[in-house]
Design an enzyme around this catalytic site. Structure first.
Site, PDB file in Angstrom:
ATOM      1  N   ARG A 125       0.827  -1.207   0.000  1.00 19.67           N
ATOM      2  CA  ARG A 125       0.000   0.000   0.000  1.00 19.67           C
ATOM      3  C   ARG A 125       0.865   1.262   0.000  1.00 19.67           C
ATOM      4  O   ARG A 125       0.496   2.269  -0.609  1.00 19.67           O
ATOM      5  CB  ARG A 125      -0.943  -0.020   1.204  1.00 19.67           C
ATOM      6  CG  ARG A 125      -2.087  -0.994   1.016  1.00 19.67           C
ATOM      7  CD  ARG A 125      -2.940  -1.184   2.246  1.00 19.67           C
ATOM      8  NE  ARG A 125      -4.086  -2.031   1.935  1.00 19.67           N
ATOM      9  CZ  ARG A 125      -4.917  -2.535   2.827  1.00 19.67           C
ATOM     10  NH1 ARG A 125      -4.722  -2.292   4.116  1.00 19.67           N
ATOM     11  NH2 ARG A 125      -5.937  -3.287   2.443  1.00 19.67           N
ATOM     12  N   TYR A 128      -6.050  -0.438  -6.490  1.00 20.60           N
ATOM     13  CA  TYR A 128      -5.072  -1.427  -6.036  1.00 20.60           C
ATOM     14  C   TYR A 128      -4.967  -1.501  -4.513  1.00 20.60           C
ATOM     15  O   TYR A 128      -4.983  -0.482  -3.821  1.00 20.60           O
ATOM     16  CB  TYR A 128      -3.669  -1.071  -6.563  1.00 20.60           C
ATOM     17  CG  TYR A 128      -3.316  -1.652  -7.907  1.00 20.60           C
ATOM     18  CD1 TYR A 128      -3.816  -2.871  -8.342  1.00 20.60           C
ATOM     19  CD2 TYR A 128      -2.443  -0.975  -8.747  1.00 20.60           C
ATOM     20  CE1 TYR A 128      -3.468  -3.387  -9.572  1.00 20.60           C
ATOM     21  CE2 TYR A 128      -2.088  -1.490  -9.988  1.00 20.60           C
ATOM     22  CZ  TYR A 128      -2.611  -2.696 -10.390  1.00 20.60           C
ATOM     23  OH  TYR A 128      -2.263  -3.206 -11.610  1.00 20.60           O
ATOM     24  N   GLU A 129      -4.783  -2.715  -4.013  1.00 26.01           N
ATOM     25  CA  GLU A 129      -4.528  -2.971  -2.593  1.00 26.01           C
ATOM     26  C   GLU A 129      -5.600  -2.372  -1.676  1.00 26.01           C
ATOM     27  O   GLU A 129      -5.316  -1.961  -0.558  1.00 26.01           O
ATOM     28  CB  GLU A 129      -3.142  -2.450  -2.182  1.00 26.01           C
ATOM     29  CG  GLU A 129      -2.003  -2.895  -3.058  1.00 26.01           C
ATOM     30  CD  GLU A 129      -1.916  -4.400  -3.219  1.00 26.01           C
ATOM     31  OE1 GLU A 129      -2.432  -5.128  -2.365  1.00 26.01           O
ATOM     32  OE2 GLU A 129      -1.343  -4.851  -4.223  1.00 26.01           O
ATOM     33  N   GLY A 130      -6.815  -2.346  -2.168  1.00 21.95           N
ATOM     34  CA  GLY A 130      -7.913  -1.808  -1.382  1.00 21.95           C
ATOM     35  C   GLY A 130      -8.297  -0.423  -1.846  1.00 21.95           C
ATOM     36  O   GLY A 130      -7.458   0.483  -1.894  1.00 21.95           O
ATOM     37  N   GLN A 163      -9.518   1.795   2.546  1.00 23.08           N
ATOM     38  CA  GLN A 163      -8.494   2.486   3.350  1.00 23.08           C
ATOM     39  C   GLN A 163      -9.152   3.360   4.415  1.00 23.08           C
ATOM     40  O   GLN A 163      -8.688   3.431   5.564  1.00 23.08           O
ATOM     41  CB  GLN A 163      -7.590   3.345   2.450  1.00 23.08           C
ATOM     42  CG  GLN A 163      -6.946   2.625   1.291  1.00 23.08           C
ATOM     43  CD  GLN A 163      -6.130   1.427   1.697  1.00 23.08           C
ATOM     44  OE1 GLN A 163      -5.432   1.450   2.710  1.00 23.08           O
ATOM     45  NE2 GLN A 163      -6.215   0.354   0.922  1.00 23.08           N
TER      46      GLN A 163
END
Length: 596
Positions: free
Chosen positions: A298, A437-439, A444
């Site tokens: 992240r 990406y990545e959440g 977040q």
């Protein structure tokens, strides 16, 4: 089309004046390092990015990828650039010495990563995923797996991936259906399909090591029943040589809005006897092992926002200096568009945002270095707390901001910005995926509010605000920075007030608090950026007072901070109002009101 130039002057300022070099130099393994070495490495990174990666960025975007019979071919020059990249060691700067890494600090690899991603985001994504796989194996893998796979992953001879998403399991990872069958000999057979796998297949390396989330037959439902498996493309013999092809293949590659030179693959595991894999960590605790990989990923994704904003800003600035349009009202002479008031405003938005984001990214990287290396456990915990708090803020705020700033870069170019040949549209297209990406930003924000503000009762947020107030006191003591101090003080108070407010909302109605969690996160990001730029202004003012000869750069630092505090930071007022007043409106809106 302009060529990329690494922002070495700004990086040097941050390394010399914003980072705590005295503390860093006392950390085990970093005692003999210093800013001179860091600057030398960054200079070489800039040359590599400009001379090797930037020239194949636009061409790679235009050419894209080819797939035939499950074999993916990357654009012209990419495979050769990867060989140069790994030979020079750009892929393993901060990886452990034990398996062939260079053992240098995160602050350095973070800065190098920005430089390389600015030049060619699609290219760098391969090594980024490999580093994530290395971190997961290092954290949770057995000694046998580490010895067998890490040396060639660290060297870059092999690539690595992370396999989470499935057609029916995106953000809801617990819904995944991929199966793992215990063979009773320490191996497992994997059956299932994964989608959106970055560099799941490519021609950079001889082997690709996939980390795959799967479920054992007797596993509990949901996320508590997920295990992590190492699944190589080619089996690896005891002597390290490659054996037979594993039962896995790339079914197809996605046709995407951006990052055209980065293969996003649909991967099939176990069409026949099952893909052979090895358990990483404990059974049913795979998500925990994968999160080690994802947390630092992240930070890397947030750096994509910094990198593409910088690249877009450079292109916009060069164009604004060269493009003649209109005449000066007093002289009647043609002028470059940088003389037009609104173009200057747009350039200042881009400049101030990227400098705020860059400074914050390196502050987080410094905290990561201290948390990994410091001898005092309490100091480590303190810094890890800051990392945990700031990563969701930075990832979401930087990537969302990149969407705005790369759009602004197109706007500065006018109609030419909308034409692909100028190249600036690519920066926007490449930036879009980083928000996901990545959440996503919402994920977040939920992490920030639920875990970082409510669950730990705002402890780490209090530490962060304490650091902000230290900078505020320094700014208030400098008469030349009074207006910056005034705005920063108001921003800190607003952050404190609305952090308490959203925590209260969360306790009463989780859904209502989450409905305004994204505005709260963006508020936090803007205030954190203001803190970093205020700190830059304080240091620049001190250097000017001491007679530093770099006058224009330092005055530029102060004026950039002043613009941000007066023109960018005021967005927090609207965000704060949203946090306080719209949660019940959102949750109370009946689905039938959306229409048929």
């Amino acid at each position: 089309m302009n060529s990329y130039k690494a922002p070495l002057k700004d990086l040097s300022f941050i390394f010399n004046h914003l980072l705590d070099q005295e503390q860093l130099a006392q950390l085990p393994g970093l005692e003999d390092l210093g800013v001179d070495l860091y600057e030398s490495i960054l200079d070489e990174a800039g040359k590599f990015a400009t001379n090797v990666l930037d020239p194949i960025n636009a061409s790679g975007d235009r050419e894209g990828l080819k797939i035939a019979d499950g074999v993916v071919t990357t654009p012209k020059g990419f495979k050769e650039a990867y060989a140069q990249y790994t030979q020079a060691g750009w892929n393993n700067i901060s990886l452990e010495l034990e398996f062939g890494g260079q053992g240098l600090p995160y602050i350095l690899s973070t800065a190098v990563n920005e430089i390389m991603m600015s030049a060619n985001k699609s290219f760098v994504m391969c090594s980024g995923l490999t580093i994530g796989a290395i971190e997961a194996i290092s954290h949770a893998g057995s000694d046998e797996l580490k010895q067998k796979y890490l040396p060639k992953l660290v060297s870059g001879e092999w690539g690595g991936t992370m396999n989470l998403t499935e057609p029916g399991a995106g953000s809801d990872v617990g819904a995944l259906k991929t199966k793992a069958i215990d063979q009773g000999d320490g191996t497992y057979r994997i059956h299932g399909q994964k989608i959106f796998i970055t560099f799941g297949e490519h021609d950079f390396t001889d082997n690709i090591i996939h980390l795959v989330l799967a479920r054992l037959p007797d596993a509990p439902e949901g996320v508590r029943g997920i295990s992590l498996f190492l699944v190589p493309k080619f089996m690896v013999n005891d002597d390290g040589s490659l054996g037979e092809r594993n039962d896995l293949r790339c079914v197809s590659i996605e046709h995407k809005l951006g990052i055209h030179a980065s293969p996003t693959c649909v991967m099939a595991y176990g069409d026949n006897e099952g893909a052979q894999g090895y358990l990483v960590g404990e059974k049913n605790k795979g998500l925990m092992a994968m999160f080690v990989m994802m947390n630092m990923a992240r930070l890397t994704v947030g750096m994509e926002g910094v990198a593409l904003t910088e690249r877009s800003y450079q292109a916009a600035l060069d164009y604004a200096r060269e493009r003649l349009q209109g005449v000066d009202a007093e002289t009647g002479q043609s002028v470059a568009i940088i003389e037009h008031a609104d173009v200057r405003r747009q350039l200042l938005q881009m400049k101030s945002n990227v400098e705020a984001m860059r400074a914050l990214s390196l502050f987080i990287a410094q905290a990561q270095d201290i948390s990994f290396r410091h001898a005092d456990a309490e100091v480590c915990q303190h810094n890890q707390g800051l990392v945990d708090l700031l990563i969701p803020v930075f990832k979401a705020w930087a990537t969302e901001t990149a969407l705005k700033t790369t759009t602004t870069g197109i706007q500065v170019h006018g109609g030419l910005g909308f034409i692909e040949e100028t190249g600036v549209a690519q920066y926007l297209r490449d930036a879009v995926i980083s928000v996901i990406y990545e959440g996503t930003t919402a994920i977040q924000a939920a992490d920030l509010v639920g875990r970082k503000v409510v669950k730990d009762q705002g402890k780490n947020l209090g530490v962060l605000i304490g650091l902000m107030k230290q900078t505020l006191a320094q700014a208030e003591a400098n008469a030349d920075l009074a207006d910056i101090a005034f705005e920063l003080k108001y921003a800190i108070e607003l952050l404190e007030q609305h952090s308490r407010a959203i925590a209260g909302q969360f306790m009463q109605s989780t859904k209502q608090a989450l409905s305004v969690s994204v505005p709260y996160l963006m508020l936090t990001g803007l205030v954190t950026g203001a803190w970093q730029l205020a700190q830059s202004a304080v240091k620049a003012s001190e250097l000017l007072a001491a007679g530093d000869s770099n006058v224009n750069f330092l005055k530029g630092k102060i004026e950039t901070a002043r613009f941000y505090h007066k023109a960018v930071l005021p967005e927090i007022r609207g965000l704060a109002y949203t946090v306080s007043n719209t949660g019940s409106v959102i949750t109370g809106f009946d689905n039938v009101y959306f229409g048929e």
